[in-house]
Design a protein around this motif. Structure first.
Motif, short mmCIF file in Angstrom:
data_model
loop_
_atom_site.label_atom_id
_atom_site.label_comp_id
_atom_site.label_asym_id
_atom_site.label_seq_id
_atom_site.Cartn_x
_atom_site.Cartn_y
_atom_site.Cartn_z
N PHE A 488 0.83 -1.21 0.00
CA PHE A 488 0.00 0.00 0.00
C PHE A 488 0.86 1.25 0.00
CE2 PHE A 488 -1.72 3.28 2.92
CZ PHE A 488 -2.73 3.80 2.11
N LYS A 491 2.47 1.81 -3.36
CA LYS A 491 1.49 2.32 -4.32
C LYS A 491 1.17 3.80 -4.05
CE LYS A 491 -0.91 -2.01 -5.44
NZ LYS A 491 -2.23 -2.65 -5.56
N LEU A 492 1.03 4.15 -2.77
CA LEU A 492 0.70 5.53 -2.42
C LEU A 492 1.80 6.49 -2.83
CD1 LEU A 492 -0.98 6.75 0.84
CD2 LEU A 492 1.06 7.90 0.02
N ALA A 495 1.94 6.80 -6.60
CA ALA A 495 0.82 7.59 -7.13
C ALA A 495 1.00 9.07 -6.83
CB ALA A 495 -0.49 7.07 -6.53
N THR A 505 -8.91 8.33 -3.79
CA THR A 505 -7.80 7.63 -4.44
C THR A 505 -7.01 6.80 -3.44
OG1 THR A 505 -7.60 9.32 -6.16
CG2 THR A 505 -5.69 7.91 -5.78
N LEU A 509 -6.44 2.68 -3.15
CA LEU A 509 -5.15 1.98 -3.03
C LEU A 509 -5.17 1.02 -1.85
CD1 LEU A 509 -2.72 4.98 -3.69
CD2 LEU A 509 -3.37 3.18 -5.30
N SER A 512 -7.15 -2.05 -2.64
CA SER A 512 -6.53 -2.89 -3.66
C SER A 512 -5.64 -3.97 -3.06
CB SER A 512 -5.71 -2.04 -4.64
OG SER A 512 -4.50 -1.57 -4.05
#
Length: 620
Positions: A488, A491-492, A495, A505, A509, A512
């Motif tokens: 996570f 991904k954060l 992004a 958003t 994430l 996901s």
């Protein structure tokens, strides 16, 4: 949670376990008196109070020592011989020790009550002064990294300086990412109004949150524990209220994460860091490929670990689907009786003594000399931690003890940290601190010893089943959940490079990684998408969470080695803890025949958990 003070070698920190790694099982309305006489810290071994004359004395000394250090050594390091550099290191070590004592005292006071304005001001003022006073030391690592390799090697031939080789090696790994002297000084000075300020905003926001569950007004710690209550309606009520309150505050949490991720991105670009995770790997003294091997092994094992276990639990609970409030639910046959503090102490101490009497001897002062703060109190920071303070004092352990079996395991965990920190203190201020990947070894090993002792004393099949299920859940929380958290974060931060992230958003994430890691036995209530927002490590120590998985996987492999070859294991184990940060993980594991760079190493640890699930399946 973390607080910082800075020496010439950079920020010194303490960290708690990620709050979600272990949700305490307890009645949120319970008081400290329900579990016996819970200990509180005696911080007088550091200072007798905020107004103690020794605080001013040490601040005055620190200011002068930093100025004279810079006057004596700035611009002259390359010309020193080995003896001269050794003197320089000793002076720096003393500065780190005094700064550490001040920072530790202020931080521990603050985390006892984060909503106390006097404590918050004292903590902030101490941080500001330490940052200001140590600003002249910024030159040190920059200048060392400009010294040619052969000159450094000549210095390290000095017999006294030679033991500090790991410090120089770790420092020089930062050479490719070093900024100019002016920018490094600017970043140092701005730190108190940068990440540190956002950390405080997060802490204060979380501490002020109030949750109304079944007519009781609770803080986050107590509200979250109710998601492990025996009563499913109570678990659901607490989960929905946590989601409700987090949702109302999500804009603040979104702003904190956006800002810190962007700050990290800017610094990474200026330094030329190849990934957002690089700085964490460097501070952990671990190679990216080792972390990647760990991550890949755990993700590949999701189906045979978390997916398989939660399908079993779904059946035990008689549900078509598990909800988030069932994840840490006790089993139907589990005894909800509170574990008294004295019983918890006895359980852990017997487990430690059963491994080696020396381990229990090292743990004893935590109980008898005011080194533990155990009770749940208004304003107290959530979770649990062990903070080493400084090597001429001793560690302190913080708990939020709520009387359940998992609180006993938390005590075993944090005492493991404490024992490790006591043993490593002989390395001195600069070499005692263990990289975070190995810092979890003694804590998780302490849990394993406690679990194995409790398992050996189980009198019935039902008791054994409860203990095995609890251990599997803890391992899933420590391995599966923490790797999912790491994904996570990755991904954060990736992004955020593309622009400002909305709450929706970030929620996306988070979700996901949830289904992937927890498996098809679950469905997720509306509001669960905000549960990323209260996890402190995302704010205080980005990418720290994989250290828990590293520690758990390592200890499983280490314990398997113990069972296979117990002869002489205890001595090798104590030697590993005594080494602190003086050796690389490959050197520390070599005596046990283990290698974290080998993907099969992680599979060995994961197979131990899988075998426990095999036994649970066979019991049905």
């Amino acid at each position: 949670m973390r607080f910082n003070f800075t020496s010439a070698f950079g920020p010194q920190t303490f960290d708690t376990r990620a709050f979600d790694a272990r949700v305490h099982q307890a009645d949120g309305g319970a008081s400290a008196g329900d579990f016996g006489d819970l200990p509180e810290w005696d911080l007088s071994d550091l200072y007798t109070g905020m107004d103690a004359p020794e605080v001013k004395r040490d601040l005055d000394w620190l200011e002068g020592a930093c100025v004279s250090f810079a006057e004596d050594f700035e611009g002259k390091l390359a010309d020193l011989d080995g003896a001269g550099m050794y003197d320089c290191i000793l002076r720096n070590e003393r500065i780190s020790q005094v700064a550490g004592r001040l920072g530790s005292f202020a931080g521990l006071l603050y985390y006892q009550n984060t909503v106390d304005g006097t404590r918050a001001k004292f903590f902030s003022d101490i941080q500001d002064k330490i940052t200001s006073f140590t600003a002249p030391l910024v030159f040190f690592s920059l200048e060392v990294n400009r010294i040619p390799d052969d000159v450094i090697e000549d210095m390290l031939q000095d017999v006294d300086l030679a033991r500090y080789r790991p410090i120089f090696e770790r420092m020089r790994k930062m050479r490719p990412y070093q900024l100019s002297d002016e920018l490094e000084r600017y970043e140092h000075d701005m730190s108190v109004v940068g990440a540190s300020a956002w950390n405080k905003l997060f802490d204060e926001t979380v501490a002020d949150l109030k949750f109304n569950v079944e007519g009781k007004e609770l803080g986050l710690e107590a509200a979250a524990t109710l998601m492990s209550d025996q009563n499913r309606a109570t678990r659901e009520a607490s989960a929905r209220e946590v989601a409700n309150v987090l949702g109302k505050n999500i804009k603040t949490f979104t702003r904190v994460h956006n800002t810190l991720a962007k700050m990290g991105d800017i610094e990474d670009r200026w330094r030329g860091m190849p990934t957002p995770q690089t700085s964490r790997h460097l501070s952990n003294d671990v190679e990216p490929e080792v972390v990647e091997a760990l991550r890949d092994a755990v993700v590949a094992a999701y189906p045979k670990l978390s997916h398989r276990y939660y399908e079993l639990k779904r059946g035990w609970l008689g549900l078509d689907k598990l909800q988030v409030w069932d994840r840490n639910a006790p089993l139907p046959l589990e005894d909800d009786k509170a574990v008294q503090w004295d019983a918890a102490r006895e359980t852990v101490m017997e487990a430690y003594a059963g491994f080696h009497p020396r381990m229990a001897e090292l743990a004893e002062p935590f109980f008898t000399k005011g080194w533990i703060d155990a009770g749940v109190k208004d304003g107290k920071a959530p979770g649990a931690f062990a903070h080493p303070t400084v090597t001429d004092a001793h560690p302190y352990v913080m708990l939020n003890y709520l009387g359940k079996q998992r609180d006993v395991m938390t005590l075993a965990h944090e005492l493991g940290h404490g024992v490790h920190q006591v043993l490593a203190a002989d390395q001195g201020e600069l070499l005692s601190s263990t990289p975070l990947t190995l810092a979890e070894t003694a804590s998780v090993f302490g849990e394993m010893l406690t679990f194995q002792r409790m398992l050996s004393q189980a009198k019935t099949k039902e008791e054994r089943k409860i203990l095995l299920a609890g251990k599997v859940e803890d391992s899933i929380n420590t391995l599966v959940r923490q790797i999912a958290f790491y994904d996570f974060e990755c991904k954060l931060h990736e992004a955020r490079k593309g622009g400002e992230l909305t709450s929706e958003t970030i929620n996306g994430l988070w979700m996901s990684v949830q289904g992937e890691s927890l498996g098809p036995a679950f469905e997720f209530m509306d509001g669960y998408e905000t549960f990323w927002s209260y996890i402190p490590h995302f704010v205080h120590s980005p990418f720290y969470v994989y250290a828990y998985a590293f520690g758990d996987g390592l200890v499983n492999a280490l314990y398997a080695a113990y069972l296979e070859s117990p002869e002489g294991f205890e001595d090798k184990y104590f030697d590993m803890l005594k080494a602190g940060g003086s050796k690389h993980h490959s050197d520390l594991l070599a005596p046990f025949g283990l290698d974290a760079a080998d993907p099969k190493f992680w599979d060995k640890g994961l197979s131990m958990i899988s075998a426990m699930i095999d036994e649970l399946e066979a019991m049905d």
